[in-house]
Design a protein around this motif. Structure first.
Motif, PDB file in Angstrom:
ATOM      1  N   ARG A 152     -47.383 -35.247  41.099  1.00 34.61           N
ATOM      2  CA  ARG A 152     -47.440 -36.739  41.827  1.00 34.61           C
ATOM      3  C   ARG A 152     -46.830 -37.754  40.855  1.00 34.61           C
ATOM      4  NH1 ARG A 152     -52.866 -40.342  41.407  1.00 34.61           N
ATOM      5  NH2 ARG A 152     -52.202 -42.533  42.238  1.00 34.61           N
ATOM      6  N   LEU A 192     -44.941 -40.361  39.030  1.00 28.50           N
ATOM      7  CA  LEU A 192     -44.852 -41.247  37.907  1.00 28.50           C
ATOM      8  C   LEU A 192     -44.495 -42.906  38.756  1.00 28.50           C
ATOM      9  CD1 LEU A 192     -44.076 -39.934  34.477  1.00 28.50           C
ATOM     10  CD2 LEU A 192     -46.595 -40.865  35.391  1.00 28.50           C
ATOM     11  N   TYR A 205     -54.758 -44.168  32.872  1.00 26.86           N
ATOM     12  CA  TYR A 205     -54.372 -42.958  34.064  1.00 26.86           C
ATOM     13  C   TYR A 205     -53.859 -41.756  33.808  1.00 26.86           C
ATOM     14  CZ  TYR A 205     -56.457 -47.446  35.947  1.00 26.86           C
ATOM     15  OH  TYR A 205     -57.041 -48.623  35.866  1.00 26.86           O
ATOM     16  N   PHE A 206     -52.760 -42.270  32.666  1.00 31.25           N
ATOM     17  CA  PHE A 206     -51.697 -41.242  32.292  1.00 31.25           C
ATOM     18  C   PHE A 206     -51.718 -40.797  31.028  1.00 31.25           C
ATOM     19  CE2 PHE A 206     -50.474 -45.686  34.412  1.00 31.25           C
ATOM     20  CZ  PHE A 206     -49.583 -45.418  35.080  1.00 31.25           C
ATOM     21  N   TRP A 265     -49.808 -38.241  35.172  1.00 32.29           N
ATOM     22  CA  TRP A 265     -50.460 -38.955  35.802  1.00 32.29           C
ATOM     23  C   TRP A 265     -51.693 -37.811  34.872  1.00 32.29           C
ATOM     24  CZ3 TRP A 265     -51.378 -43.238  38.984  1.00 32.29           C
ATOM     25  CH2 TRP A 265     -50.364 -43.983  39.021  1.00 32.29           C
ATOM     26  N   LYS A 266     -52.704 -38.928  34.302  1.00 31.50           N
ATOM     27  CA  LYS A 266     -54.055 -38.179  34.006  1.00 31.50           C
ATOM     28  C   LYS A 266     -55.012 -37.467  36.045  1.00 31.50           C
ATOM     29  CE  LYS A 266     -55.724 -39.440  30.291  1.00 31.50           C
ATOM     30  NZ  LYS A 266     -55.834 -38.269  28.824  1.00 31.50           N
ATOM     31  N   ALA A 320     -57.079 -39.867  37.646  1.00 29.57           N
ATOM     32  CA  ALA A 320     -56.960 -41.299  37.332  1.00 29.57           C
ATOM     33  C   ALA A 320     -57.242 -41.785  38.239  1.00 29.57           C
ATOM     34  CB  ALA A 320     -54.551 -40.954  36.545  1.00 29.57           C
ATOM     35  N   ASP A 321     -57.574 -41.491  39.111  1.00 28.18           N
ATOM     36  CA  ASP A 321     -58.003 -42.006  40.592  1.00 28.18           C
ATOM     37  C   ASP A 321     -59.295 -42.358  40.254  1.00 28.18           C
ATOM     38  OD1 ASP A 321     -55.927 -42.636  41.822  1.00 28.18           O
ATOM     39  OD2 ASP A 321     -56.209 -40.549  43.237  1.00 28.18           O
TER      40      ASP A 321
END
Length: 302
Positions: A25, A27, A89-90, A111-112, A115-116
């Protein structure tokens, strides 16, 4: 080391980064609306900008602070804490600098994966803030001081930080005086390299599980007592060395050691052997063993 029970292994040792065959994804750009919707504080976005711009050559914390100050024109922005908040999140690990003791760079890797699903860093609701202050008698959860009697300022703290899996739920909130809040932040900053081990252990339901899984994650390494206290997070200031004795009663081998650090002597604990968690849970197993010990003691005295 002893092999763990399959269901617990799966639940407690899931890696933070899972392999993904799809394209990573992208950044968000530092000035994007996507980043602004996630990161509310301008100073934290400035830390993200520095990490984003230095992806090819990650920086140490001192240099990150200098560049953030150039972007914001401000100093003392608690850069360490703001970097930790980005980890909500990151993926920003602390990477040891080869050949340098206690020095780390901080690459922005992506991203983690979840993250969502992470708790957004929104303001704590006024009702939850008021409930937390009332529940603790308007006193610091660490030192017991109050604004009225001692003139301290109280802030609402996450017992388990959001970037380590904590939530905004009231049972994860506590009031801390500014001094103890800063001390806690400094303690986390001192253990940046252990962030993943902390995240894997801090949210477990029992104190023995939290301490035990931390020791397992760092098996063979001397774990400082202050890190164990951090993970134990016992509001009644329980003695973590007693919890270690409890684990030894379950068949674990934990070796203490001491090390001089300047003028103070620090205590460390190294895990050399562990046993699977009892089906009834460690707390119930320890209580059962303690009852049996007391019965045997009474029989001997009779």
């Amino acid at each position: 080391m002893h092999a763990e029970q399959p269901h617990l292994t799966q639940a407690l040792s899931t890696p933070d980064r899972m392999p993904d065959q799809s394209e990573p994804r992208p950044l968000p750009a530092p000035d994007s609306g996507e980043l602004r919707s996630l990161v509310l504080e301008a100073e934290t976005r400035a830390v993200y900008q520095v990490l984003y711009e230095s992806r090819e050559a990650p920086l140490e914390m001192g240099e990150i602070r200098k560049r953030v100050q150039l972007h914001t024109g401000k100093a003392n922005l608690q850069t360490d804490r703001r970097l930790r908040s980005l980890r909500t999140y990151f993926d920003v690990p602390a990477m040891p600098v080869p050949g340098k003791s206690n020095r780390f760079t901080y690459p922005l890797l992506g991203w983690k994966p979840d993250a969502d699903e992470r708790t957004p860093r929104t303001a704590i609701k006024a009702s939850d803030r008021a409930f937390t202050l009332h529940a603790y008698g308007y006193r610091c959860a660490a030192c017991g001081r109050s604004p009225r009697e001692d003139g301290v300022k109280l802030v609402i703290d996450h017992k388990v930080p959001l970037d380590l899996g904590g939530t905004n739920d009231p049972d994860n909130l506590q009031p801390l005086c500014v001094q103890d809040n800063h001390a806690k932040q400094a303690l986390f900053a001192d253990h940046e390299e252990n962030a993943e081990a902390l995240r894997a252990s801090m949210n477990l339901p029992e104190v023995h599980l939290r301490i035990g899984e931390l020791l397992k994650a760092l098996a063979g390494q001397p774990v400082p007592k202050e890190l164990i206290v951090l993970v134990a997070r016992e509001e009644n200031h329980g003695d973590p060395t007693r919890r270690l004795r409890d684990l030894r009663s379950l068949g674990w081998k934990i070796t203490p050691s001491k090390r001089k650090d300047g003028r103070r002597v620090r205590s460390f604990y190294s895990l050399e052997h562990w046993e699977p968690w009892p089906a009834e849970g460690p707390q119930a197993a320890v209580a059962r063993l303690e009852r049996a010990r007391k019965r045997a003691q009474r029989l001997r005295s009779d």
